[in-house]
Design a protein around this motif. Sequence first.
Motif, mmCIF file in Angstrom:
data_model
loop_
_atom_site.group_PDB
_atom_site.id
_atom_site.type_symbol
_atom_site.label_atom_id
_atom_site.label_comp_id
_atom_site.label_asym_id
_atom_site.label_seq_id
_atom_site.Cartn_x
_atom_site.Cartn_y
_atom_site.Cartn_z
ATOM 1 N N GLN A 47 2.061 -1.386 4.958
ATOM 2 C CA GLN A 47 3.048 -1.836 3.971
ATOM 3 C C GLN A 47 2.356 -1.956 2.612
ATOM 4 O O GLN A 47 1.401 -2.716 2.454
ATOM 5 N N PRO A 48 2.834 -1.185 1.633
ATOM 6 C CA PRO A 48 2.190 -1.190 0.315
ATOM 7 C C PRO A 48 2.295 -2.547 -0.389
ATOM 8 O O PRO A 48 3.232 -3.314 -0.146
ATOM 9 N N GLN A 49 1.334 -2.802 -1.232
ATOM 10 C CA GLN A 49 1.330 -3.993 -2.089
ATOM 11 C C GLN A 49 1.252 -3.509 -3.534
ATOM 12 O O GLN A 49 0.534 -2.559 -3.827
ATOM 13 N N TYR A 50 2.001 -4.175 -4.394
ATOM 14 C CA TYR A 50 2.086 -3.748 -5.786
ATOM 15 C C TYR A 50 1.714 -4.874 -6.736
ATOM 16 O O TYR A 50 1.916 -6.055 -6.420
ATOM 17 N N MET A 84 5.331 1.431 6.793
ATOM 18 C CA MET A 84 5.577 2.858 7.053
ATOM 19 C C MET A 84 4.410 3.478 7.807
ATOM 20 O O MET A 84 3.306 2.917 7.834
ATOM 21 N N SER A 85 4.637 4.652 8.380
ATOM 22 C CA SER A 85 3.580 5.339 9.126
ATOM 23 C C SER A 85 2.417 5.683 8.182
ATOM 24 O O SER A 85 2.599 5.753 6.961
ATOM 25 N N ALA A 86 1.260 5.938 8.773
ATOM 26 C CA ALA A 86 0.081 6.323 7.989
ATOM 27 C C ALA A 86 0.387 7.584 7.183
ATOM 28 O O ALA A 86 -0.038 7.708 6.027
ATOM 29 N N GLU A 87 1.173 8.496 7.767
ATOM 30 C CA GLU A 87 1.522 9.753 7.080
ATOM 31 C C GLU A 87 2.335 9.462 5.822
ATOM 32 O O GLU A 87 2.078 10.025 4.764
ATOM 33 N N CYS A 88 3.324 8.586 5.946
ATOM 34 C CA CYS A 88 4.165 8.255 4.789
ATOM 35 C C CYS A 88 3.356 7.523 3.717
ATOM 36 O O CYS A 88 3.539 7.779 2.522
ATOM 37 N N PHE A 89 2.481 6.640 4.156
ATOM 38 C CA PHE A 89 1.648 5.919 3.192
ATOM 39 C C PHE A 89 0.770 6.926 2.440
ATOM 40 O O PHE A 89 0.602 6.835 1.217
ATOM 41 N N GLU A 90 0.272 7.905 3.181
ATOM 42 C CA GLU A 90 -0.556 8.935 2.570
ATOM 43 C C GLU A 90 0.235 9.765 1.546
ATOM 44 O O GLU A 90 -0.274 10.069 0.461
ATOM 45 N N SER A 91 1.495 10.080 1.854
ATOM 46 C CA SER A 91 2.323 10.819 0.886
ATOM 47 C C SER A 91 2.523 9.997 -0.380
ATOM 48 O O SER A 91 2.553 10.533 -1.484
ATOM 49 N N LEU A 92 2.683 8.699 -0.185
ATOM 50 C CA LEU A 92 2.841 7.809 -1.336
ATOM 51 C C LEU A 92 1.598 7.861 -2.227
ATOM 52 O O LEU A 92 1.683 7.912 -3.453
ATOM 53 N N LEU A 93 0.427 7.895 -1.583
ATOM 54 C CA LEU A 93 -0.828 7.969 -2.333
ATOM 55 C C LEU A 93 -0.950 9.321 -3.036
ATOM 56 O O LEU A 93 -1.443 9.403 -4.162
ATOM 57 N N GLN A 94 -0.487 10.380 -2.370
ATOM 58 C CA GLN A 94 -0.491 11.722 -2.980
ATOM 59 C C GLN A 94 0.356 11.741 -4.249
ATOM 60 O O GLN A 94 -0.073 12.232 -5.285
ATOM 61 N N LEU A 113 0.687 0.519 -7.392
ATOM 62 C CA LEU A 113 0.240 0.282 -6.016
ATOM 63 C C LEU A 113 -1.206 -0.221 -6.016
ATOM 64 O O LEU A 113 -2.061 0.363 -6.674
ATOM 65 N N GLU A 114 -1.442 -1.302 -5.298
ATOM 66 C CA GLU A 114 -2.784 -1.899 -5.285
ATOM 67 C C GLU A 114 -3.453 -1.862 -3.917
ATOM 68 O O GLU A 114 -4.634 -2.154 -3.804
ATOM 69 N N GLY A 115 -2.646 -1.577 -2.891
ATOM 70 C CA GLY A 115 -3.213 -1.590 -1.555
ATOM 71 C C GLY A 115 -2.139 -1.631 -0.504
ATOM 72 O O GLY A 115 -0.960 -1.373 -0.808
ATOM 73 N N GLY A 116 -2.544 -1.935 0.712
ATOM 74 C CA GLY A 116 -1.566 -1.991 1.785
ATOM 75 C C GLY A 116 -2.054 -2.868 2.914
ATOM 76 O O GLY A 116 -3.256 -3.074 3.065
ATOM 77 N N GLU A 117 -1.100 -3.376 3.693
ATOM 78 C CA GLU A 117 -1.444 -4.178 4.872
ATOM 79 C C GLU A 117 -1.148 -3.368 6.129
ATOM 80 O O GLU A 117 -0.060 -2.805 6.267
ATOM 81 N N ALA A 118 -2.130 -3.320 7.027
ATOM 82 C CA ALA A 118 -1.936 -2.645 8.308
ATOM 83 C C ALA A 118 -1.206 -3.578 9.266
ATOM 84 O O ALA A 118 -1.588 -4.738 9.409
ATOM 85 N N LEU A 119 -0.159 -3.086 9.895
ATOM 86 C CA LEU A 119 0.615 -3.883 10.846
ATOM 87 C C LEU A 119 0.750 -3.101 12.152
ATOM 88 O O LEU A 119 1.153 -1.938 12.139
ATOM 89 N N LEU A 120 0.403 -3.751 13.236
ATOM 90 C CA LEU A 120 0.359 -3.081 14.532
ATOM 91 C C LEU A 120 1.763 -2.909 15.115
ATOM 92 O O LEU A 120 2.595 -3.816 14.999
ATOM 93 N N ARG A 121 2.011 -1.778 15.735
ATOM 94 C CA ARG A 121 3.297 -1.472 16.364
ATOM 95 C C ARG A 121 3.090 -1.008 17.797
ATOM 96 O O ARG A 121 2.092 -0.359 18.084
ATOM 97 N N TRP A 122 4.048 -1.336 18.638
ATOM 98 C CA TRP A 122 4.021 -0.868 20.021
ATOM 99 C C TRP A 122 5.336 -0.180 20.338
ATOM 100 O O TRP A 122 6.378 -0.832 20.344
ATOM 101 N N ARG A 123 5.272 1.094 20.572
ATOM 102 C CA ARG A 123 6.457 1.825 20.980
ATOM 103 C C ARG A 123 6.491 1.848 22.495
ATOM 104 O O ARG A 123 5.849 2.678 23.137
ATOM 105 N N HIS A 124 7.238 0.897 23.061
ATOM 106 C CA HIS A 124 7.386 0.771 24.510
ATOM 107 C C HIS A 124 8.285 1.916 24.983
ATOM 108 O O HIS A 124 9.283 2.219 24.343
#
Length: 279
Positions: A45-48, A265-275, A55-66
Amino acid sequence: RAKENGRSCYAFYQSEMTDLVKRDAELAHLLGSAQIRQQLYVEYQPQYSCRTRALEGGEALLRWRHPEQKIISPQVFIAIAEKRGMIDDIGLWVAQQVCSDASRWFSNQLEFGRISFNLSPVQLRSEEGMKALLQQVGESKVPLSCFEIEITESAYMDASPQTLALLDSYVSEGMGLAIDDFGTGYSSLVALRKLSVSRLKIDQSFVKDMLLDPNEALIVSATVSLGHALGLNVVAEGVETEEQLEKLCSLGCDSAQGYYLNRPMSAECFESLLQQKKQ
Ligand code: C2E
Ligand code: MG
Ligand code: MG
Ligand code: MG
């Protein structure tokens, strides 16, 4: 009559309890199984900045897809993992994931600022577990200053002096340390005095009621002042509206994180945001 009612209520309560215990046991079994590694993933989750909205950073949050139960909240499964002695393994896995994502971004020259991740109070009680985790972070290609650990005030209270000293040695080499859910735990101020904290995270409950209840706004304002007086950065969690963001900015809060800005958001989406940011 009353007695009957009482009895049926009790019966209902009992069966609910049994369901919960059963569910706990099932989830615990699944958490311990070999397939779990494929079902866990990390979102960011991005931080602003409140002022510049950069954008200043992001927090990693764990998910479990049961497999059947869709996505299970970390609030549910982390508590189970803690009770069953599985949190050290899971926490180490999160750190590995964060380090590998951050390394990829770093080598691609994507400016992610600082990535934070959460530590459970139970992890802080285990010196061995903390050693392994911090070593992981220290050996990453990314400078320590690009990482931040989030702990709650209560977690700090439970930690052993050895673990705190260990944590402190990483902080003195540049790793960030944030107090999460600030204001909701015990003994906030002791933690601030004893640890080299770099950031306060104002709990979302204060942000939620800040515009409705002047007392909540005062608490936010006092937290910002306290943080700044101690030379700390202050970030607000759970920002859901433009009004809240503006109010936080007017109270001098440094950074913000919340659904209004971005959902996790997923790591991929976060990466697109950085791009996008790079262009
Ligand atoms: P937290 O660290 O305080 O994380 C913030 C929580 O608020 C996250 O819930 C996030 O999705 C949610 N959130 C963000 N913005 C908003 C908003 O605008 N409105 C609302 N209502 N909520 C918002 P999530 O992801 O369900 O995580 C819940 C808690 O689980 C976290 O609270 C943290 O304590 C724990 N957790 C998550 N990942 C990990 C992990 O890897 N390890 C450990 N030990 N705990 C974790
Ligand atoms: Mg957190
Ligand atoms: Mg929080
Ligand atoms: Mg929390």
